[in-house]
Design a protein around this motif. Sequence first.
Motif, mmCIF file in Angstrom:
data_model
loop_
_atom_site.group_PDB
_atom_site.id
_atom_site.type_symbol
_atom_site.label_atom_id
_atom_site.label_comp_id
_atom_site.label_asym_id
_atom_site.label_seq_id
_atom_site.Cartn_x
_atom_site.Cartn_y
_atom_site.Cartn_z
ATOM 1 N N LYS A 7 40.579 25.435 0.374
ATOM 2 C CA LYS A 7 41.430 24.142 0.736
ATOM 3 C C LYS A 7 41.469 23.656 -1.183
ATOM 4 O O LYS A 7 41.414 22.513 -0.993
ATOM 5 C CB LYS A 7 40.412 23.921 1.669
ATOM 6 N N GLN A 8 40.771 23.541 -1.973
ATOM 7 C CA GLN A 8 40.471 23.258 -2.565
ATOM 8 C C GLN A 8 41.468 23.010 -3.452
ATOM 9 O O GLN A 8 42.060 22.586 -4.572
ATOM 10 C CB GLN A 8 38.934 23.420 -3.607
ATOM 11 N N VAL A 9 42.097 24.851 -3.537
ATOM 12 C CA VAL A 9 43.075 25.227 -4.658
ATOM 13 C C VAL A 9 44.499 24.271 -3.465
ATOM 14 O O VAL A 9 45.327 24.019 -4.852
ATOM 15 C CB VAL A 9 42.794 26.626 -4.389
ATOM 16 N N GLU A 10 44.138 24.682 -2.243
ATOM 17 C CA GLU A 10 45.870 23.384 -1.986
ATOM 18 C C GLU A 10 45.336 23.063 -2.595
ATOM 19 O O GLU A 10 46.639 21.507 -2.825
ATOM 20 C CB GLU A 10 45.233 24.254 -0.758
ATOM 21 N N ALA A 11 44.465 21.658 -2.200
ATOM 22 C CA ALA A 11 44.365 20.363 -2.334
ATOM 23 C C ALA A 11 44.636 19.526 -4.012
ATOM 24 O O ALA A 11 45.660 19.013 -4.365
ATOM 25 C CB ALA A 11 43.138 19.590 -2.602
ATOM 26 N N MET A 12 44.197 20.972 -5.194
ATOM 27 C CA MET A 12 44.257 20.799 -6.279
ATOM 28 C C MET A 12 46.284 20.599 -6.464
ATOM 29 O O MET A 12 46.668 20.554 -7.441
ATOM 30 C CB MET A 12 43.433 21.360 -7.270
ATOM 31 N N GLN A 34 42.945 23.808 -14.259
ATOM 32 C CA GLN A 34 41.930 24.585 -13.778
ATOM 33 C C GLN A 34 42.057 25.130 -12.499
ATOM 34 O O GLN A 34 40.950 26.223 -11.892
ATOM 35 C CB GLN A 34 41.246 23.120 -12.993
ATOM 36 N N VAL A 35 42.901 24.580 -11.717
ATOM 37 C CA VAL A 35 43.536 25.825 -10.551
ATOM 38 C C VAL A 35 43.241 27.667 -11.100
ATOM 39 O O VAL A 35 43.043 28.088 -10.520
ATOM 40 C CB VAL A 35 44.473 25.153 -10.034
ATOM 41 N N PRO A 40 43.674 33.194 -11.300
ATOM 42 C CA PRO A 40 44.476 33.653 -12.238
ATOM 43 C C PRO A 40 45.170 34.338 -12.072
ATOM 44 O O PRO A 40 46.967 34.757 -12.882
ATOM 45 C CB PRO A 40 43.146 34.132 -13.147
ATOM 46 N N GLU A 41 45.869 35.013 -10.797
ATOM 47 C CA GLU A 41 46.979 35.628 -9.738
ATOM 48 C C GLU A 41 47.859 35.402 -9.149
ATOM 49 O O GLU A 41 48.409 35.380 -8.729
ATOM 50 C CB GLU A 41 46.663 36.962 -10.042
ATOM 51 N N ASN A 42 47.284 34.040 -9.099
ATOM 52 C CA ASN A 42 48.186 33.210 -8.352
ATOM 53 C C ASN A 42 49.824 32.955 -9.269
ATOM 54 O O ASN A 42 49.840 31.941 -9.943
ATOM 55 C CB ASN A 42 48.220 32.245 -7.783
ATOM 56 N N VAL A 43 51.048 33.844 -8.652
ATOM 57 C CA VAL A 43 52.183 33.088 -8.986
ATOM 58 C C VAL A 43 52.471 32.331 -9.329
ATOM 59 O O VAL A 43 53.814 31.763 -9.870
ATOM 60 C CB VAL A 43 53.073 34.261 -8.804
ATOM 61 N N ARG A 44 53.121 30.956 -7.513
ATOM 62 C CA ARG A 44 53.057 30.044 -7.696
ATOM 63 C C ARG A 44 52.446 28.799 -8.389
ATOM 64 O O ARG A 44 53.120 27.587 -9.160
ATOM 65 C CB ARG A 44 52.291 29.687 -6.009
ATOM 66 N N VAL A 68 54.314 36.654 -17.802
ATOM 67 C CA VAL A 68 52.683 36.576 -17.129
ATOM 68 C C VAL A 68 53.000 36.851 -15.146
ATOM 69 O O VAL A 68 52.730 37.823 -14.912
ATOM 70 C CB VAL A 68 51.935 35.705 -17.068
ATOM 71 N N VAL A 69 53.511 35.822 -14.975
ATOM 72 C CA VAL A 69 54.705 35.449 -13.766
ATOM 73 C C VAL A 69 55.264 37.987 -13.180
ATOM 74 O O VAL A 69 54.215 37.725 -12.185
ATOM 75 C CB VAL A 69 55.548 34.625 -13.059
ATOM 76 N N LEU A 70 56.653 37.806 -13.667
ATOM 77 C CA LEU A 70 56.645 38.653 -13.668
ATOM 78 C C LEU A 70 55.425 40.526 -13.866
ATOM 79 O O LEU A 70 56.292 41.519 -13.195
ATOM 80 C CB LEU A 70 57.826 39.208 -14.584
#
Length: 141
Positions: A7-12, A34-35, A40-44, A68-70
């Motif tokens: 929830k914190q990640v989504e809010a940020m 920060q997020v 660290p591997e969240n491609v969005r 990095v995303v790819l």
Amino acid sequence: MQENGIKQVEAMVENALVKMHDHDITGALEELLQVVEMEPENVRIINLIASCYLILGEFDRARTCWEVVLRIDEGNVDASNRLEACAAPAFQSWLKRYHSVLARMDSRNYKLAAELLRQLMEENDGFVSLYELLGLCYLAM
């Protein structure tokens, strides 16, 4: 990650998107950096960071983020499309002229640099760095 962390990640991320919408790209980037430490591997998130870097005119950092995303998700369409657009001859030509402006500024030819910046803006005015550099040219003149 626990539910509170999610929830914190989504809010940020949502807060960063609001900042981007309000043209506070630096604020959005700070939030996203920060997020990404939490995920660290969240491609969005990495794609959003790359978009911020692109808007700010930090083209190499944007490209690195998309690479990095790819590496994480080789089928990521957004990153592939953005890298392809940055590699397109038209953008490469524009980028070459952008680097020419930087060289003119380094040699203190602010009048020519300002003229070239205005030309670049006519083609694509979506980069914050163009305005920053133009302001510096005017200040130096």
